[in-house]
Design a protein around this motif. Structure first.
Motif, PDB file in Angstrom:
ATOM      1  N   UNK A  12      -3.224   8.823   0.087  1.00 12.24           N
ATOM      2  CA  UNK A  12      -2.421  10.052   1.038  1.00 12.24           C
ATOM      3  C   UNK A  12      -1.126  10.697  -0.101  1.00 12.24           C
ATOM      4  N   UNK A  13      -0.507  11.619   0.560  1.00 11.30           N
ATOM      5  CA  UNK A  13       0.332  12.332  -0.339  1.00 11.30           C
ATOM      6  C   UNK A  13       1.642  11.506  -0.537  1.00 11.30           C
ATOM      7  N   UNK A  14       2.043  10.432   0.245  1.00  7.15           N
ATOM      8  CA  UNK A  14       3.380   9.618   0.123  1.00  7.15           C
ATOM      9  C   UNK A  14       3.128   8.377  -0.645  1.00  7.15           C
ATOM     10  N   UNK A  15       1.803   8.235  -1.232  1.00  8.16           N
ATOM     11  CA  UNK A  15       1.681   6.997  -1.835  1.00  8.16           C
ATOM     12  C   UNK A  15       1.841   6.958  -3.236  1.00  8.16           C
ATOM     13  N   UNK A  16       1.616   5.833  -4.074  1.00  7.77           N
ATOM     14  CA  UNK A  16       1.851   5.838  -5.504  1.00  7.77           C
ATOM     15  C   UNK A  16       1.049   7.075  -6.186  1.00  7.77           C
ATOM     16  N   UNK A  17      -0.101   7.063  -6.099  1.00  6.28           N
ATOM     17  CA  UNK A  17      -0.787   8.200  -6.764  1.00  6.28           C
ATOM     18  C   UNK A  17      -1.331   8.840  -5.511  1.00  6.28           C
ATOM     19  N   UNK A  18      -1.719  10.091  -5.778  1.00  3.96           N
ATOM     20  CA  UNK A  18      -2.162  10.943  -4.490  1.00  3.96           C
ATOM     21  C   UNK A  18      -3.438  11.793  -4.985  1.00  3.96           C
ATOM     22  N   UNK A  19      -4.226  11.969  -3.803  1.00  2.00           N
ATOM     23  CA  UNK A  19      -5.501  13.135  -3.840  1.00  2.00           C
ATOM     24  C   UNK A  19      -5.242  14.030  -2.585  1.00  2.00           C
ATOM     25  N   UNK A  20      -3.954  14.009  -2.184  1.00  2.00           N
ATOM     26  CA  UNK A  20      -3.784  14.673  -0.597  1.00  2.00           C
ATOM     27  C   UNK A  20      -4.264  13.500   0.179  1.00  2.00           C
ATOM     28  N   UNK A  21      -5.487  13.416   0.493  1.00  2.00           N
ATOM     29  CA  UNK A  21      -5.881  12.157   1.152  1.00  2.00           C
ATOM     30  C   UNK A  21      -7.011  11.478   0.445  1.00  2.00           C
ATOM     31  N   UNK A  22      -7.416  10.199   0.806  1.00  2.00           N
ATOM     32  CA  UNK A  22      -8.316   9.395   0.174  1.00  2.00           C
ATOM     33  C   UNK A  22      -8.203   7.977   0.191  1.00  2.00           C
ATOM     34  N   UNK A  23      -9.158   7.099  -0.002  1.00  2.00           N
ATOM     35  CA  UNK A  23      -8.897   5.793  -0.161  1.00  2.00           C
ATOM     36  C   UNK A  23      -9.897   5.102  -0.838  1.00  2.00           C
ATOM     37  N   UNK A  24      -9.503   3.620  -1.232  1.00  2.00           N
ATOM     38  CA  UNK A  24     -10.267   3.093  -2.297  1.00  2.00           C
ATOM     39  C   UNK A  24     -10.546   1.683  -1.489  1.00  2.00           C
ATOM     40  N   UNK A  25     -11.704   0.939  -1.918  1.00  2.00           N
ATOM     41  CA  UNK A  25     -11.848  -0.424  -1.485  1.00  2.00           C
ATOM     42  C   UNK A  25     -12.259  -1.128  -2.807  1.00  2.00           C
TER      43      UNK A  25
END
Ligand SMILES: *Cc1c(COP(=O)(O)O)cnc(C)c1O
Length: 350
Positions: free
Chosen positions: A172-185
């Motif tokens: 998400x936009x406020x995280x360490x690195x961002x794709x606008x939205x997105x997640x990983x497991x």
């Protein structure tokens, strides 16, 4: 106003996105696969799956672990509401635990009292600090490490998230690195990641089972992968800014534990005031100096409050909601901005 947070998108990041746009393949494809390999490479083990958000990552990790319907899952109170959403979406029941006043992370000692029936816990590495994953495991709980705020951090025995059954991340936009939205497991257990992949790949299957489109696009993956390659530089830059803030902090204001710890990813620099009135005065003082601050989690956002539980059972979370303030922290802060924050901090009289 010096912004509290700001994504840092370089010319290389834009070129990486442009290459995907020009390639004719913009949905989930080879760049998503490359991002997944890069994350698994960070751990040197296991495998990873990219998804559409951190919340989706949490939901899919819970689902992959495979609990009975309505199972209890322990979550920290001082955390974002995405945890409750993922637990409910998975058909499970949240059990809210108070946090430790030093690390702001889930207090494993409270498991027997506040979640005796939980066999799974979501441990948030709050603002990049390390949650006691092994303490939860020692009390009979499997753990999903929520690394949405700690991606790129290095703990004593490996990358943040290396303990527990799965680690989840947000882009998400406020995280360490961002794709606008997105997640990983990420998980050390390939079968968990295979189950998540199976759930995402809904199209063209020979037999039907309920699945869902939580896929990431190659456009997002290109943006994330380009930043991923800079993670250690991002960690060092953030650490340097934080050590400046720390030096400028007047007596009478505290910080989250492990604020200066080598290897930690500083997602937020959290100042702890002695009481709410002082916190609110600090807020006004910094605002007047043109410094964008944030109260990361307000009282009404605490997870036990959303569930209507007794605030008296959550003294540490209640206190943090009243006393914490977060300073500007992102790699785009210029030297005059950092100096202005330090100047304003050091001139505050707690
Ligand atoms: C941001 C965040 C999430 C949710 O991630 P989204 O990508 O916004 O869905 C979950 N847990 C924590 C600790 C977060 O910081």
């Amino acid at each position: 106003m010096i912004p509290h947070n700001r994504p840092c998108i370089t010319a290389e990041d834009r070129a990486a996105v442009d290459a995907v746009l020009a390639s004719g393949w913009i949905a989930r494809g080879p760049v998503v696969a490359a991002l997944e390999r890069a994350l698994a490479g960070l751990y040197g083990a296991g495998s990873a799956c990219a998804v559409s958000s951190g919340t989706a990552a949490l939901y899919l990790a819970i689902r992959a672990i495979g609990l009975e319907p309505r199972s209890a899952i322990a979550v920290p109170s001082y955390a974002c509401v995405a945890l409750l959403n993922a637990v409910h979406m998975a058909g499970c029941t949240p059990r809210v635990l108070d946090v430790r006043p030093d690390t702001f992370c889930i207090d494993a000692h409270l498991l027997p009292r506040q979640a005796p029936d939980a066999r799974l816990a979501i441990a948030v590495h709050c603002f990049g600090a390390t949650a006691d994953v092994m303490g939860l495991e020692a009390r009979g709980c499997a753990v999903i490490a929520d690394c949405c705020q700690s991606l790129g951090g290095i703990d004593a025995d490996g990358p943040s998230g290396c303990h527990g059954r799965a680690a989840v991340f947000s882009l998400y936009a406020t995280k360490i690195i961002t794709a606008g939205q997105g997640g990983l497991v990420w998980s050390r257990e390939p079968v968990l990641i295979d189950r998540i992949r199976d759930y995402l790949e809904f199209d063209g299957r020979e037999t039907y089972a309920p699945r869902f489109n939580f896929q990431m696009t190659d456009i997002q993956a290109a943006l994330a992968l380009s930043q991923f390659e800079r993670l250690s530089g991002i960690r060092n830059t953030r650490a340097r800014i934080c050590s400046r803030y720390r030096e400028a902090l007047p007596d009478g204001l505290g910080v989250q534990a492990a604020t200066a710890l080598t290897g930690r990813m500083m997602q937020r620099f959290a100042v702890v005031a002695p009481d709410r009135a002082t916190r609110d005065r600090l807020w006004t003082h910094l605002g007047d100096a043109g410094i964008g601050c944030a109260v990361p989690i307000q009282r009404f956002e605490l997870l036990h409050r959303y569930l209507g539980l007794d605030p008296d059972d959550y003294p540490a979370s209640e206190a943090l909601a009243d006393t914490v303030i977060s300073l500007p922290l992102h790699v785009g802060l210029a030297e005059p901005d950092i100096a202005a924050v330090c100047q304003a901090l050091s001139s505050f009289k707690p």
